[in-house]
Scaffold this motif. Structure first.
Motif, PDB file in Angstrom:
ATOM      1  N   GLN A   1       0.818  -1.203   0.000  1.00 34.48           N
ATOM      2  CA  GLN A   1       0.000   0.000   0.000  1.00 34.48           C
ATOM      3  C   GLN A   1       0.858   1.263   0.000  1.00 34.48           C
TER       4      GLN A   1
ATOM      5  N   GLY B   1       0.582   4.087  -2.788  1.00 30.63           N
ATOM      6  CA  GLY B   1       0.163   5.446  -2.460  1.00 30.63           C
ATOM      7  C   GLY B   1       1.228   6.473  -2.765  1.00 30.63           C
TER       8      GLY B   1
ATOM      9  N   PHE C   1      -7.683   4.843  -1.293  1.00 33.26           N
ATOM     10  CA  PHE C   1      -7.754   3.616  -0.505  1.00 33.26           C
ATOM     11  C   PHE C   1      -9.104   3.581   0.198  1.00 33.26           C
TER      12      PHE C   1
ATOM     13  N   VAL D   1      -8.327  -3.490   2.313  1.00 31.52           N
ATOM     14  CA  VAL D   1      -8.319  -2.180   1.678  1.00 31.52           C
ATOM     15  C   VAL D   1      -8.285  -2.366   0.173  1.00 31.52           C
TER      16      VAL D   1
ATOM     17  N   GLY E   1      -7.426  -0.478  -3.346  1.00 28.03           N
ATOM     18  CA  GLY E   1      -6.775   0.700  -3.914  1.00 28.03           C
ATOM     19  C   GLY E   1      -7.221   0.917  -5.341  1.00 28.03           C
TER      20      GLY E   1
END
Ligand SMILES: Nc1ncnc2c1ncn2[C@@H]1O[C@H](COP(=O)(O)OP(=O)(O)OP(=O)(O)O)[C@@H](O)[C@H]1O
Ligand SMILES: [Mg+2]
Lengths: 279, 332
Positions: B228, B232, B241, B253, B255
């Motif tokens: 993640q 990000g 997210f 989560v 994305g």
């Protein structure tokens, strides 16, 4: 655009204050200078008057030249001051560089120890210093004075210079290292020129006290061959009679070299602010 | 042959462990970019490679040679600094010549190399000027010239463009890419500018807290991030997210890149437009969902969405990425 921000009244007030200060600071110097060219009678009759055709006299200077080895004293003072300043600047800057540049155990403690000297006057140690000089056979040498003055000047020099050296860009020093400069070259060629204003400040602060000092020459080097100017001038000041012409002339002469040194350093002070290495 | 190899490199400042187990191999002619948030150790890693800091552990090899204990000048590297770090007392020519003189090159060779570098960087008119008499962009070109004349095996750049304005940054970026092609040397480049990283790099190294998170080509990292954090970190506007459960996706989560979202009449996501950014080529919508999540939608072209309107969104399920609670990527 400038006018809008500069109130003329403010400017006048600032100049008035500065002029007043200058006048006050220069007054004693001017009095000494003009009176050194007058006869003894004239000095006491009208101390503030300029020398006239009537009162003009060089008798003071003649006495000074005839008396003792005035030029030798002069030379001694000059040697002591210049060499002490050179040592203070060189060793002070080197210590400051080490403290500001290298990480080693006890760095902070060492800095604190060196700074301690700023708060403790060196004269407290006079007896011990005299003892030391006697044992090392340095009494009545200029070296004794030079060593003492160097020790006296170092703490403040290290303190001021290390503060300035911390501000010299790390990137610049690192660029030098990548180009293969030795640490000495980096110190002398890259860092020292950038802290020149601070060096000039340290020099000016140390110069006058060393030049004027009477205490240590009297105790450590009172011999005829090592007398400094300040000590040598004392012969004109007697317990009962003081040869004012000679005293004033000697003082006037003593101002000159300090003035010259000051001009040298203050020009560095202004010119030394090099910029452009880093944005 | 590898141009640079880091084996288990560690660096501590006292108790602070700044670099942890750094392993990396860089091929010849490769352009490597280090990215990561501020304070993650990019500059420290670069300085360890340069030899300006000693590694606390591990080995650094440049061109097949173990240089862990070699001083910077003997490592066959050049470095360009963010603050240019030109020698203020030397003119442009002197700045470029110093390193070669120190290495004992012949005058003729030095003059030749300076002439070549100066023409490559259009510095000829300034050779006799001091750094103080140059503009920021010219100074940075001199700094690059100083790096070129040494003919290093490895170029190191520490955020070389961040003191320049936007237009100059773009021009210099293009210039660095051109130099890389012409010189064919290996370059290691630190930046926190996304565009620089994406456009210059053959491979990007993403660092976080002194560890390498992922290494890969820009598109690999963009399309197939390992976790993640990397997902990000790359991409602007950055990835959305969202809680995976309500969207019927696996993991914790989900994305979704802003450009993989679209405005539709009926969709799995609903929300109110809280802000519109019109960039001419793109339009970015910031949408607040009823769960108070903010979703960024990137639409191509110009769109006439008004703030405050309720809209529905759908997304490209094939391109959405799933992550577990620890932020690790879940691959189908
Ligand atoms: N000389 C030092 N002594 C102690 N800690 C240091 C030293 N140099 C760097 N650090 C620490 O190491 C960490 C990494 O620093 P570094 O300069 O490498 O970060 P960076 O990734 O380059 O950040 P930025 O993007 O802001 O330049 C920081 O937390 C910093 O505080
Ligand atoms: Mg950095």
């Amino acid at each position: 655009m400038h006018k809008a921000r500069h109130n003329p009244l403010n400017s006048i007030a600032a100049h008035a204050a500065l002029l007043t200060w200058t006048a006050i600071a220069l007054f004693p110097v001017v009095v000494i200078l003009i009176n050194s060219f007058k006869t003894r009678k004239a000095i006491f009759r009208e101390p503030l008057a300029l020398p006239s055709a009537d009162s003009f006299s060089l008798v003071g200077y003649q006495t000074v030249m005839r008396q003792g080895d005035f030029f030798l004293y002069f030379q001694n003072s000059m040697i002591v001051t210049v060499v002490s300043l050179a040592f203070i600047l060189l060793f002070g800057a080197m210590a400051a560089f080490a403290l500001s540049e290298y990480r080693f155990r006890g760095n902070a403690l060492m800095g604190l120890y060196l700074a301690l000297g700023i708060m403790i006057p060196i004269r407290i140690g006079t007896v011990a210093i005299l003892d030391l000089m006697v044992q090392t056979g340095l009494v009545n040498t200029l070296m004794a004075l030079i060593l003492v003055y160097t020790a006296q000047g170092l703490p403040l020099a290290v303190f001021i210079l290390s503060e300035f050296m911390r501000q010299v860009s790390d990137d610049l020093k690192n660029a030098g290292r990548i180009d293969g400069l030795s640490e000495y070259r980096i110190f002398f060629r890259l860092v020292l020129p950038l802290v020149r204003p601070a060096m000039a400040t340290v020099a000016v602060f140390n110069m006058i006290p060393i030049w004027n000092d009477l205490w240590f020459p009297l105790i450590l080097a009172p011999g005829e061959a090592t007398k400094t100017l300040t000590l040598g001038s004392q012969v004109f000041i007697g317990q009962f009679v003081t040869d004012w012409n000679a005293v004033l002339s000697a003082l006037s002469l003593a101002i000159l070299p300090v003035l010259i040194l000051y001009v040298i350093f203050s020009r560095q002070l202004i010119r030394g602010i090099t910029s452009g290495a880093v944005k | 042959m590898t141009a640079l190899k880091l084996e288990n490199v560690q660096k501590s400042f006292g108790d602070i462990h700044v670099l942890k187990d750094i392993d990396l191999e860089v091929a010849e002619r490769e352009f490597i970019v280090f990215v990561g948030p501020s304070g993650c150790g990019k500059s420290t890693l670069l300085r360890v490679i340069a030899g300006l800091e000693d590694a606390s552990g591990g080995r650094v090899m440049i061109g097949g040679r173990d240089v862990t204990r070699t001083p910077p000048a003997k490592r066959g590297i050049s470095m360009v600094f963010q603050s240019y770090a030109l020698y203020p007392h030397l003119d442009v020519e002197g700045n470029m010549a110093l390193g070669l003189r120190q290495a004992g090159e012949e005058r003729k060779v030095i003059a030749e190399r300076i002439a070549t570098a100066a023409s490559m960087l259009s510095l000829e008119p300034y050779l006799k000027r001091r750094p103080a008499e140059l503009s920021g962009g010219q100074r940075q070109r001199v700094a690059i010239g100083r790096a070129i004349v040494r003919k290093p095996d490895l170029f190191l750049f520490d955020e070389p463009l961040s003191n320049l304005d936007a237009a100059l940054r773009m021009a210099t970026r293009v210039e660095i890419a051109r130099l890389h092609r012409e010189l064919g040397a290996c370059m290691v480049y630190v930046t926190h500018d996304q565009t620089e990283a994406m456009t210059l790099a053959d491979r990007i190294v993403v660092l976080r807290d002194g560890r390498i998170e992922q290494v890969g080509s820009p598109m690999e990292l963009y399309n197939d991030p390992a976790n993640q954090f990397v997902a990000g970190f790359l991409g602007s506007p950055s990835m959305n997210f969202l809680a995976a459960g309500p969207l019927g996706a696996p993991g914790e989560v989900l994305g979704i890149r802003p450009e993989h979202l679209g405005v539709v009449a009926q969709g799995p996501l609903r929300g109110r437009i809280s802000h519109v950014e019109r960039l001419g080529g793109d339009t970015n919508l910031l949408v607040t969902t009823p769960q108070d999540e903010t979703v960024t939608v990137r639409l191509f072209g110009q769109h006439d969405h008004r703030m405050g309107t309720e809209i529905a969104l759908d997304f490209d399920r094939a391109r959405a990425l799933s992550f577990d609670a620890a932020g690790k990527r879940l691959r189908p």
